[in-house]
Design an enzyme around this catalytic site. Structure first.
Site, mmCIF file in Angstrom:
data_model
loop_
_atom_site.group_PDB
_atom_site.id
_atom_site.type_symbol
_atom_site.label_atom_id
_atom_site.label_comp_id
_atom_site.label_asym_id
_atom_site.label_seq_id
_atom_site.Cartn_x
_atom_site.Cartn_y
_atom_site.Cartn_z
ATOM 1 N N LYS A 201 46.183 93.677 20.045
ATOM 2 C CA LYS A 201 45.530 94.425 18.966
ATOM 3 C C LYS A 201 44.051 94.032 18.870
ATOM 4 O O LYS A 201 43.550 93.281 19.688
ATOM 5 C CB LYS A 201 46.255 94.181 17.647
ATOM 6 C CG LYS A 201 47.780 94.208 17.730
ATOM 7 C CD LYS A 201 48.389 95.502 18.256
ATOM 8 C CE LYS A 201 49.910 95.397 18.175
ATOM 9 N NZ LYS A 201 50.640 96.423 18.840
HETATM 10 C C1 LIG Z 1 52.249 96.163 18.283
HETATM 11 C C2 LIG Z 1 52.905 97.118 17.413
HETATM 12 C C3 LIG Z 1 53.938 96.731 16.552
HETATM 13 C C4 LIG Z 1 54.535 95.353 16.561
HETATM 14 O O1 LIG Z 1 53.635 94.349 16.206
HETATM 15 P P1 LIG Z 1 54.077 92.810 16.373
HETATM 16 O O2 LIG Z 1 53.038 92.063 15.594
HETATM 17 O O3 LIG Z 1 54.059 92.504 17.827
HETATM 18 O O4 LIG Z 1 55.435 92.657 15.766
HETATM 19 C C5 LIG Z 1 54.465 97.686 15.692
HETATM 20 N N1 LIG Z 1 54.017 98.955 15.693
HETATM 21 C C6 LIG Z 1 53.036 99.370 16.516
HETATM 22 C C7 LIG Z 1 52.553 100.781 16.456
HETATM 23 C C8 LIG Z 1 52.458 98.470 17.423
HETATM 24 O O5 LIG Z 1 51.506 98.899 18.257
#
Ligand SMILES: *Cc1c(COP(=O)(O)O)cnc(C)c1O
Length: 401
Positions: A201
């Protein structure tokens, strides 16, 4: 006992020279991590509390509650919204699988609606027809950092008295225009927004998540649930001059964030404006470099949205084979990813219950015909030129490397 599928390990001898992403961290984050390590308080303490305050201020939310990741944030958000076994939650299949899984974690059934081909986001027009008697919530996703059409989604949710939860895993720093003013995703515009600090992210704490809401009772509920349903937080007992016995009024989870993660997150938050600015400049530059490529469709940005460009996703010209283009680019040292997955096509969702209100044509087409290009704040123009050249070369189908 069911056999447990093995995880596939792929060996890489020479990693690609241009990765899909790279976290932006240096001595500042390393130095910040020293504070909790040497302080004697290393989980859900003062650093987490400060990170929550600073995050809330950044997005303009009344409350922010830190948790272990975005999947656990989504689980708590849905639970707070009253989602339980047998309920249905309207969402998209075209998302990272954690979106659908979080609904299953509540024992509820995902009802998938299709996406808009341009923004890759939930099509607001299709939501209404998917609402049924068992619908308990709407879970929209700001896919790849591009804000959803929240104005229309909020209107549908309000019309049906349904809570709107925003999966904002990728959307830290993204903005929408509300009454002529730019507001950050997470204010929240729906009822609860959930963020991720995974390294894929825009800012990262290794792993980590955040929930923002305007409702104090939900914020209190998140705080209970994230620490085993314990009535008195450790920090309060630690500071107390009298003996306190805690109670456990509800059953909860261990969804804590550590102070080491939060200390890193506070440094990352300081970098966020520069990270987003650089990503926007790089996205604009991709548009210049690739704008004239016949058949290639670049991601549009609606006039009311400002993406953080967590991912830059392009549609390949029709004659192209997605895997072959990606392999050719990898052969030239450029890492890519295919378009966002569809949960309903994965083996896991052969076993798991789900429903689709209509065919998920655009979701499937997006997965099959688009690829994600490398984009990270420290990316150089030379690296970006190399990506563009590799893409153009791979589309044209020349085999010379
Ligand atoms: C990465 C992601 C998640 C999960 O996030 P984590 O912190 O890895 O649990 C959920 N929804 C979307 C759209 C994502 O891109």
């Amino acid at each position: 006992m069911l056999p447990v599928p093995e995880q596939v390990e792929t060996r890489t001898e020479r990693p690609p020279s241009i990765p899909i992403t790279r976290p932006w961290m240096d001595e500042r984050e390393a130095e910040a991590a020293r504070r909790p390590i040497l302080s004697g308080w290393i989980t859900q303490g003062p650093e987490v509390a400060a990170f929550e305050r600073e995050f809330a201020a950044m997005v303009g939310a009344p409350h922010a509650c830190a948790v272990s990741n975005c999947t656990t944030a989504l689980h708590l958000a849905l639970k707070a919204a009253g989602v339980g076994p047998g309920d249905e939650v309207i969402t998209v299949s075209h998302s990272f699988i954690a979106t659908a899984n979080s609904i299953r974690m509540c024992g509820a059934v995902p009802v998938f609606v299709d996406i808009e081909p341009g923004t890759f986001n939930m099509a607001p027009d299709l939501v209404e027809s998917a609402i049924g008697e068992r619908t308990r919530a709407i879970l929209c996703v700001h896919q790849m950092g591009m804000p959803c059409d929240l104005e229309r989604l909020v209107a549908v949710a309000r019309r049906h008295s349904l809570p709107l939860i925003e999966d904002a895993a990728c959307a830290i720093g993204s903005e929408i225009l509300v009454n002529g003013r730019w507001e950050k995703i997470g204010k929240p515009h729906g009822d609860i927004a959930c963020f991720s600090f995974h390294p894929r992210k825009v800012i990262t704490t290794g792993d980590g998540g955040m929930l923002t809401t305007a409702r104090p009772e939900w914020d209190r509920q998140f705080r209970l649930w994230r620490q085993h349903g314990m009535s008195v937080p450790d920090t309060v007992r630690h500071a107390a001059r009298e003996v306190i016995f805690e109670t456990y009024p509800v059953s909860g989870f261990n969804y804590r964030m550590t102070d080491v993660q939060a200390a890193i997150g506070r440094e990352q938050l300081k970098r966020l404006p520069e990270i987003v600015e650089r990503r926007r400049a790089l996205a604009a530059r991709y548009a210049e470099l690739l704008g004239g490529v016949p058949g290639l469709v670049l991601p549009p940005e609606p006039s009311w949205a400002r993406s953080n460009w967590q991912s830059f996703c392009v549609r390949l010209p029709e004659h192209c084979d997605q895997r072959r283009v990606m392999q050719r680019m990898l052969d030239r040292g450029v890492s890519t990813r295919r378009g966002i997955m569809c949960a309903h096509r994965e083996p896991a969702y052969v076993a798991e219950p789900w429903r689709a209100a209509h065919p998920l044509r655009e979701s499937e087409r997006a997965q099959d015909t688009s690829i994600i290009l490398p984009l990270f704040a420290q990316m150089t123009h030379a690296e970006q030129d190399a990506v563009a050249a590799a893409l153009i070369h791979s589309i044209e189908g020349k085999h010379a490397v």
